[in-house]
Design an enzyme around this catalytic site. Structure first.
Site, PDB file in Angstrom:
ATOM      1  N   TYR C  37      74.837  19.825 131.704  1.00 16.47           N
ATOM      2  CA  TYR C  37      75.537  18.675 131.122  1.00 16.47           C
ATOM      3  C   TYR C  37      76.778  19.178 130.391  1.00 16.47           C
ATOM      4  CZ  TYR C  37      71.281  15.952 132.073  1.00 16.47           C
ATOM      5  OH  TYR C  37      70.208  15.326 132.670  1.00 16.47           O
ATOM      6  N   LYS C  81      77.302  24.364 145.593  1.00 22.14           N
ATOM      7  CA  LYS C  81      76.313  23.819 144.659  1.00 22.14           C
ATOM      8  C   LYS C  81      74.931  24.188 145.181  1.00 22.14           C
ATOM      9  CE  LYS C  81      74.920  19.624 142.214  1.00 22.14           C
ATOM     10  NZ  LYS C  81      75.131  18.167 142.062  1.00 22.14           N
ATOM     11  N   SER C 142      61.673  17.437 137.403  1.00 25.98           N
ATOM     12  CA  SER C 142      62.603  16.324 137.432  1.00 25.98           C
ATOM     13  C   SER C 142      62.969  16.072 138.885  1.00 25.98           C
ATOM     14  CB  SER C 142      63.840  16.694 136.606  1.00 25.98           C
ATOM     15  OG  SER C 142      64.772  15.651 136.604  1.00 25.98           O
ATOM     16  N   ARG C 244      74.044   0.216 121.983  1.00 23.21           N
ATOM     17  CA  ARG C 244      73.089   0.209 123.099  1.00 23.21           C
ATOM     18  C   ARG C 244      71.722   0.710 122.650  1.00 23.21           C
ATOM     19  NH1 ARG C 244      74.697  -3.403 126.382  1.00 23.21           N
ATOM     20  NH2 ARG C 244      76.441  -2.872 127.737  1.00 23.21           N
TER      21      ARG C 244
END
Lengths: 274, 274, 274
Positions: C37, C81, C142, C244
């Site tokens: 991230y 990747k 994940s 939010r």
């Protein structure tokens, strides 16, 4: 018994009683019900017939199903078709079926569709209680994927899975699912065993051809094709016309050899095996 | 040995013997047969070569397969390609292979295609008997889905599953099937490891590029790509041209690093990983 | 924390510290990180905020993820990747995250994507070591398929699987996967719980309609829909805008009855249940 209310010749309880008796005499003792068939009327009508001769109860096997709530039965503002497997709902649904059928016990009970919101523990407890109280004999599922069967079977003794299975819907025979269910001890029942009238022209031609060779009707051949599958799936006959049932009964001993089975499978699939 | 009869240079038993000896000298001792290859001629020809030097038998591993019946071999009126896993059929098929090969034992035996009519108990008994009598060494399957492997493995010791696997057919690497088979103890053999000549232009370009970087041929790179997969799948070389085999042998030590593996996978899939 | 660097109001460590404190005060103590991230910047920025008040560390749960190597980080000639689950890579990745976050322990660690080259034994050993050394608390995956979970769970205690799950991506609720993961003891976390802004017009209309009926916002309804699923999936909120988060918190007690759940599912799927 899904289409019970569609047969004028069975509209009177006495006539239906005669039908049930004929079935039982011929060895067809299992009757497949669900709370939603005819919105309960099918069960109630069947119950009215049984009341005419209560001793018949012990000669029939009554299978019930529940968990589908049609939009018309949804009293919420959304009026949405949905499933419900909450403990109180299932308990009331079984009791409703018992009341309509006028009996004290469903010999078998199936969850009608796999509910994405099903709580395994809660369902296991509710169905255990219903079995313990004698209101249900044994348990099963309907339209369940293998994963559903495997997950539920960890908590409940599942006797069967009622799925669509026919020459027109034979994927489960090729991808290992039928073998896996047999291996799990889950007996497969086949609904729409004649493909709901959707058999294509090539398959219909092949069924006629095989029927001519074996001195059998196309329907008898299509049912015999199912019986050769792993675990010997039992067809749920949709039609209640006596001629259809008689036809199935007369063909009950028909066996297809391997070549004939593959010939029909090929006609339905449109290509030979790899 | 599927295409054995297509090589004029191997048409004489003596020439084939030389080929087998060369393979064995180079460490390639496994020979992949099936009763249907060349309608039995491949096994018979291989057997004729072995007869020229019987001592060679102990140096080779013979793998047999059966259960596919080509339409031309179907003597029924339907002349339909089908599978047959009945006990007597499999027993006779193995005995036929033994006779054609002129040997007393298949080192390994695979069910060639998953038969939808397979009766697990019957197959387990038949194959157990064949193992017990020494006619078969170990057991496997071919083209089986994971569910087939899992169901059969409950009853039989399955050593391998021979499936299509290559850069062109790599789904099993991504969806967990290769890992699951490894976890079940089922070794994967890869047929059509070069994609049967169907590699697309982008992949061919990438194979050349990697080959140039590693001083290897495109075929060597494609085989090295397979070896990196879970369980180290062993390729079944389709070509019997000695140059092709030599090429594979010379590349047997080639290892791809992770980046190179993904670069090739990406070229074959047409998109990078998620 | 995937989009942490996109919020100007959180660009200063002091501001981010305030944000974290507000979250913790409101019971949101889990923070979802990954090494990729912001190419590490998200972790580093979070770490800088934590350094301003070290005592806060014990009040937060830090989740890390690794195994994806973006093309830009690939130093090989292929610049591709890829995934990397080699022992040394994972160990270094965890240590890199610890360093950037300025902590000695990730409370949880997930393999970010299922790696086709994953060696189960090697990964199990590497992660065991990281747990043993206290650098990781618990383990998860994940974006893993059920087969990946099942294979890994034989070797490692898997606590969770973080998958895409929302009204827009609800297949796992219907095909038995959510039930199977619950049965395996794998808790599901839902990423993109609002469908990443891809909810269609019919679904948006239904969410508004339900929201109006329940005095809730569309987002609150969409999150409540997830909470009804088997195993009570926990949403990973993508947005870091406080409004939010506040909105989600205020709706945390919202429960949907069965009918409302199916009404929304139907609006998203475009058809009623079978």
């Amino acid at each position: 018994m899904m289409r019970l209310m569609q047969y004028p010749e069975l509209a009177q309880p006495q006539a239906l009683l005669g039908f049930i008796e004929r079935c039982v005499e011929r060895g067809l003792s299992g009757f497949d019900h669900a709370d939603i068939y005819g919105a309960g009327e099918c069960e109630a009508h069947f119950g009215a017939a049984l009341q005419l001769r209560p001793a018949l109860r012990e000669q029939v096997q009554l299978i019930g199903k529940a968990d589908i709530v049609p939009a018309a039965q949804d009293s919420s503002r959304w009026q949405v078709k949905h499933y419900n497997t909450r403990a109180d709902y299932l308990t009331q649904a079984v009791e409703g079926s018992l009341k309509r059928l006028g009996v004290e016990r469903l010999d078998g009970f199936l969850l009608h569709r796999p509910d994405p919101l099903l709580r395994v523990d809660e369902v296991a407890r509710a169905l255990d209680d219903l079995v313990g109280s004698g209101k249900i004999g044994w348990l099963g599922v309907s339209n369940a994927e293998l994963l559903h069967c495997q997950t539920l079977a960890r908590e409940l003794p599942l006797r069967c899975n009622q799925i669509e299975l026919s020459l027109q819907a034979q994927d489960a025979a090729w991808d290992g699912r039928l073998h896996a269910m047999e291996s799990e001890g889950v007996h497969v029942l086949a609904w729409s065993p004649m493909g709901g009238g959707r058999f294509g022209p090539e398959l219909l031609r092949a069924l006629d051809e095989v029927g001519a060779a074996l001195n059998a009707t196309a329907n008898q051949v299509a049912l015999a094709w199912l019986r050769e599958l792993p675990g010997k799936p039992v067809p749920i006959l949709g039609s209640l016309r006596w001629e259809r049932i008689e036809e199935a009964l007369l063909g009950a001993e028909l066996q297809l050899d391997t070549q004939t089975w593959f010939y029909l499978a090929q006609a339905a699939r449109g290509h030979e095996v790899a």
